[in-house]
Enzyme design. Structure first.
Site, mmCIF file in Angstrom:
data_model
loop_
_atom_site.group_PDB
_atom_site.id
_atom_site.type_symbol
_atom_site.label_atom_id
_atom_site.label_comp_id
_atom_site.label_asym_id
_atom_site.label_seq_id
_atom_site.Cartn_x
_atom_site.Cartn_y
_atom_site.Cartn_z
ATOM 1 N N GLY A 179 -1.502 1.300 4.918
ATOM 2 C CA GLY A 179 -1.503 2.700 5.341
ATOM 3 C C GLY A 179 -0.735 2.882 6.628
ATOM 4 O O GLY A 179 -0.976 2.156 7.594
ATOM 5 N N ASN A 213 -12.156 2.990 2.183
ATOM 6 C CA ASN A 213 -10.959 2.678 1.409
ATOM 7 C C ASN A 213 -11.275 2.961 -0.045
ATOM 8 O O ASN A 213 -12.212 2.390 -0.604
ATOM 9 C CB ASN A 213 -10.573 1.203 1.598
ATOM 10 N N GLY A 214 -10.521 3.866 -0.660
ATOM 11 C CA GLY A 214 -10.763 4.184 -2.062
ATOM 12 C C GLY A 214 -10.712 5.676 -2.304
ATOM 13 O O GLY A 214 -10.229 6.455 -1.486
ATOM 14 N N TYR A 267 1.435 -5.556 -6.122
ATOM 15 C CA TYR A 267 2.228 -5.278 -4.921
ATOM 16 C C TYR A 267 1.479 -4.771 -3.707
ATOM 17 O O TYR A 267 2.033 -4.760 -2.615
ATOM 18 C CB TYR A 267 3.381 -4.314 -5.210
ATOM 19 N N CYS A 289 -5.969 2.254 1.717
ATOM 20 C CA CYS A 289 -6.195 2.204 3.154
ATOM 21 C C CYS A 289 -6.628 0.795 3.501
ATOM 22 O O CYS A 289 -6.923 -0.012 2.627
ATOM 23 C CB CYS A 289 -7.286 3.193 3.575
#
Length: 501
Positions: free
Chosen positions: A38, A113-114, A254, A12
């Protein structure tokens, strides 16, 4: 990104600003720079003199905020936002962040995020104690822990909470009076602090978002740190001294944008070095090099340059096709790949082509690319992958949840080559990856998490461990002795190797 075609999903993106008169608009621009992290949903919460208002919705940022009024209605000099891909919790509006919580002693907003490795057990415990959850995201767990703490100050309660949750996390929390960011003890996810010319401070998942809003990087937030931003500026404190940098190597391979810098390493430059190293490890007699758009283009340039080969545009990506992971069947998923990528016949016809991609997950996309190029007249197609084979799932915020999803977990390189139909196939070595990224941190793997490649997880896996053990082969059980032992000595994000601090 080419990897998304094989259903590795980004984590995210989070962005927050304190002290700017047009904070919501600034957050919109910051999230736009993070949209690659996201695409399922987005939201922004603004702080107008202590009053928190928010808007969130499903889809891309431009779909959630389609008009000028949708931004101007979020007034205030502080704001934070989130773009979401679901690594924990299903789709649906209830799971779109930031979440707003309205308490008798003030409002708070939270985004994350995670992925938490002990979310399931914590949630069961909290529900047994009477907690009511409004989403099935792991993010909400943190706020319940904060509110149930009996510590005297908000900062003390936050410290207790983040020492209770395990796994990968970068949190942003907004109260009426401050913006707070914090990172897990291993720093699996990136988080950077920036400053604008008017004195406003910004927190963002990637430095590319700082660049977009005109903020100058102050520093990267380090593992185990809490940064508190208010009208007096910022300060940084720690909630644990037991830290060990293990940032996700996928960020460099990436996930992150090429123009982002992570702990001083430019992502494009790291990818180009991966391509250069790959050329040394696995050269090929070819007429040209082709990168798979978009995240493999940097590695392809390094590979071509090292071998003194033309770097051609033999594959074109349609940027406006829906993401292939939403397709319900393998047949439709492969058709989605065909819609997204097209071979340029006039470039590849009759040529020996070296194709550089960043990963092979299931092999579906690689097989389609090889077939597409040969149908366009390529005489030979040689696949070169700028990362090691993906063999193990990730539990810290990337959607690779089972070993069975990964073709390299069950097939040799030769077997993968046969499956995808390439004339040859080679992967970058793990040492080559680590050297190419070049973090040079005093930590295992120079500060990278490479568990997807070798199964060496930096932390105990908590709720995921039993299923992961069941998925291991006998050979892996022998090779990964850390999973044969009782893990009662591991608490939280403590390292599997206690000698490393």
């Amino acid at each position: 990104m080419s990897a998304e075609l094989e259903e590795i999903h980004e984590e995210c993106g989070i962005f927050g600003v304190w002290g700017h008169p047009d904070a919501a608009r600034l957050t919109y621009f910051g999230l736009h720079a993070l949209q690659h992290r996201g695409q399922e949903g987005a939201g922004i919460v603004a702080n107008d003199n202590g009053k928190l208002t928010g808007h969130r919705g499903l889809g891309l940022l431009t779909q959630v905020f389609p008009t000028e009024e949708s931004i101007t209605s979020l007034r205030g000099s502080a704001a934070m936002g989130h773009v979401r891909y679901a690594t924990a919790g299903s789709g649906g509006l209830d799971n779109i962040q930031p979440f707003i919580f309205r308490f008798h002693d003030g409002d708070m907003a939270l985004c994350h995020n995670g992925n938490l490795t002990n979310c399931q057990s914590l949630r069961r415990r909290l529900e047994d104690e009477g907690a009511i959850f409004h989403s099935n995201s792991d993010t909400e767990v943190l706020m319940h822990l904060i509110r149930r703490s009996v510590r005297p100050t908000f900062l003390d309660r936050l410290k207790e909470a983040v020492n209770t949750v395990h796994g990968g996390f970068a949190y942003l929390i907004m109260t009426e009076h401050e913006l707070v960011g914090t990172l897990d003890p291993n720093g699996f996810r990136p988080l950077s602090l920036g400053r604008m010319t008017n004195g406003a401070y910004v927190l963002a998942s990637e430095t590319c978002a700082l660049d977009v809003v005109g903020a100058t990087l102050v520093r990267d937030i380090r593992p185990g740190e809490i940064v508190i931003i208010n009208d007096n500026g910022y300060r940084i404190t720690h909630y644990t001294s037991r830290t060990q940098l293990s940032i996700c190597s996928m960020e460099f391979i990436y996930f992150a944008r090429p123009d982002s810098n992570i702990y001083g390493v430019n992502v494009h430059s790291a990818r180009k070095r991966m391509g250069t190293r790959l050329a040394k490890e696995a050269p090929v007699d070819a007429d040209m090099v082709i990168g798979v758009p978009n995240s493999s283009l940097s590695a392809a340039s390094g590979y071509a340059e090292a071998l003194n080969l033309p770097n051609e545009m033999g594959l074109i990506k349609n940027q406006y096709v829906a993401r292939t992971f939403i397709q319900p069947t393998q047949e439709l998923r492969e058709q989605g790949v065909k819609m997204k990528l097209s071979a340029v016949r006039s470039v590849v016809q009759g040529k020996r082509v070296a194709v550089v991609d960043d990963s092979i997950v299931r092999g579906t996309t690689s097989r389609r690319i090889v077939c597409m190029l040969k149908e366009a007249g390529a005489a030979e197609v040689h696949m070169r992958i700028s990362s090691p084979p993906l063999k193990y799932p990730c539990f810290y915020g990337i959607d690779i949840s089972t070993t069975q999803e990964l073709i390299a977990a069950t097939k040799s390189v030769d077997e993968i080559r046969d499956f995808i139909g390439a004339d040859s196939l080679a992967f970058l070595s793990l040492d080559g990856l680590i050297d190419s990224i070049g973090l040079r941190e005093n930590a295992p793997y120079e500060g990278l998490c490479v568990s997807y490649f070798n199964g060496d997880y930096p932390t105990a896996l908590d709720d995921y461990e039993q299923d992961f053990l069941a998925s291991l082969s006998e050979q892996d059980r022998i090779r990964l002795p850390q999973f044969a032992a009782d893990h009662s000595e591991y608490e939280g994000n403590e390292y599997r190797n206690p000698s490393v601090h």
